[in-house]
Design a protein around this motif. Structure first.
Motif, PDB file in Angstrom:
ATOM      1  N   ARG A   1       0.823  -1.213   0.000  1.00  0.00           N
ATOM      2  CA  ARG A   1       0.000   0.000   0.000  1.00  0.00           C
ATOM      3  C   ARG A   1       0.853   1.257   0.000  1.00  0.00           C
ATOM      4  NH1 ARG A   1      -4.389  -0.208   4.505  1.00  0.00           N
ATOM      5  NH2 ARG A   1      -5.028   1.617   3.322  1.00  0.00           N
ATOM      6  N   ARG A   2       0.313   2.299  -0.569  1.00  0.00           N
ATOM      7  CA  ARG A   2       0.958   3.611  -0.640  1.00  0.00           C
ATOM      8  C   ARG A   2       0.772   4.345   0.681  1.00  0.00           C
ATOM      9  NH1 ARG A   2       3.698   7.508  -1.228  1.00  0.00           N
ATOM     10  NH2 ARG A   2       3.359   9.230  -2.650  1.00  0.00           N
ATOM     11  N   SER A   3       1.849   5.011   1.167  1.00  0.00           N
ATOM     12  CA  SER A   3       1.769   5.798   2.407  1.00  0.00           C
ATOM     13  C   SER A   3       0.692   6.862   2.262  1.00  0.00           C
ATOM     14  CB  SER A   3       3.105   6.497   2.698  1.00  0.00           C
ATOM     15  OG  SER A   3       4.088   5.560   2.994  1.00  0.00           O
ATOM     16  N   PRO A   4      -0.062   7.159   3.278  1.00  0.00           N
ATOM     17  CA  PRO A   4       0.107   6.744   4.668  1.00  0.00           C
ATOM     18  C   PRO A   4      -0.492   5.381   5.001  1.00  0.00           C
ATOM     19  CG  PRO A   4      -1.717   8.259   4.543  1.00  0.00           C
ATOM     20  CD  PRO A   4      -1.165   8.118   3.138  1.00  0.00           C
ATOM     21  N   GLY A   5      -1.042   4.678   4.019  1.00  0.00           N
ATOM     22  CA  GLY A   5      -1.529   3.324   4.270  1.00  0.00           C
ATOM     23  C   GLY A   5      -0.369   2.375   4.506  1.00  0.00           C
ATOM     24  N   ARG A   6      -0.665   1.230   5.103  1.00  0.00           N
ATOM     25  CA  ARG A   6       0.365   0.225   5.386  1.00  0.00           C
ATOM     26  C   ARG A   6      -0.173  -1.150   5.074  1.00  0.00           C
ATOM     27  NH1 ARG A   6       0.603   2.428  10.941  1.00  0.00           N
ATOM     28  NH2 ARG A   6       1.930   4.234  10.745  1.00  0.00           N
ATOM     29  N   SER A   7       0.724  -2.034   4.670  1.00  0.00           N
ATOM     30  CA  SER A   7       0.394  -3.449   4.493  1.00  0.00           C
ATOM     31  C   SER A   7       0.969  -4.207   5.683  1.00  0.00           C
ATOM     32  CB  SER A   7       1.005  -3.986   3.200  1.00  0.00           C
ATOM     33  OG  SER A   7       0.489  -3.299   2.084  1.00  0.00           O
ATOM     34  N   ARG A   8       0.103  -4.873   6.439  1.00  0.00           N
ATOM     35  CA  ARG A   8       0.564  -5.673   7.580  1.00  0.00           C
ATOM     36  C   ARG A   8       1.111  -6.984   7.041  1.00  0.00           C
ATOM     37  NH1 ARG A   8      -3.315  -6.793  12.524  1.00  0.00           N
ATOM     38  NH2 ARG A   8      -3.223  -4.530  12.435  1.00  0.00           N
ATOM     39  N   LEU A   9       2.336  -7.316   7.445  1.00  0.00           N
ATOM     40  CA  LEU A   9       3.006  -8.496   6.909  1.00  0.00           C
ATOM     41  C   LEU A   9       3.003  -9.676   7.872  1.00  0.00           C
ATOM     42  CD1 LEU A   9       6.052  -6.696   5.286  1.00  0.00           C
ATOM     43  CD2 LEU A   9       3.863  -7.301   4.239  1.00  0.00           C
ATOM     44  N   ALA A  10       3.231  -9.420   9.159  1.00  0.00           N
ATOM     45  CA  ALA A  10       3.300 -10.520  10.129  1.00  0.00           C
ATOM     46  C   ALA A  10       3.189  -9.963  11.552  1.00  0.00           C
ATOM     47  CB  ALA A  10       4.603 -11.288   9.977  1.00  0.00           C
TER      48      ALA A  10
END
Length: 145
Positions: free
Chosen positions: A28-37
């Motif tokens: 995802r593009r900032s300010p969004g985030r991709s949760r990985l673990a």
């Protein structure tokens, strides 16, 4: 100086075991985030100070367009404790990366703590995907000199 350590807790997850283009997803593009673990580490209330939690993450990433700047962050209980920035190139150059980094969280209070690693793309008009593998581990140790 002699450094002695006693293991307090350990945790590890591997949400993605291998490189797989068919199962990839866009960071995802900032300010969004991709949760990985996410992992859970427990620090006992007795005989656990001083301590440190050693965290290691590996994320397989593929550059799709442009040169993406990927910000990896580590959170403890929702509060950022570490970050690192990695450039990911795309077509015409290197495309596949295994990004590995280590963070150390010192003198963590007693209790159960949730550690999360995320990624976000900081560069407009670029794209990078998580293609695997993804691993995240933590080792809590009591230290003394």
């Amino acid at each position: 100086m002699i450094l002695l350590a006693r293991i307090l807790d350990k945790a590890a997850v591997q949400p993605r075991r291998r490189f797989n283009l068919a199962n990839s997803f866009t960071i995802r593009r900032s300010p969004g985030r991709s949760r990985l673990a996410t992992i859970r580490i427990r620090i006992p209330s007795r005989n656990s100070q001083p301590n440190r939690v050693e965290l290691v993450a590996t994320v397989g990433v593929r550059g799709i367009t442009g040169i993406a700047q990927i910000l990896f962050r580590v959170f403890r209980d929702g509060r950022e404790i570490f970050n690192t920035l990695q450039g990911i190139e795309s077509t015409g150059s290197e495309q596949n990366y295994a990004v590995t980094f280590q963070a150390i969280d010192r003198n963590v209070r007693a209790g159960t703590h949730i550690y999360t690693v995320t990624a976000e793309n900081r560069t407009a008009n670029t794209r990078a995907n998580v293609v695997g593998p993804v691993t995240f581990s933590g080792l809590a140790v009591r230290t003394r000199t």
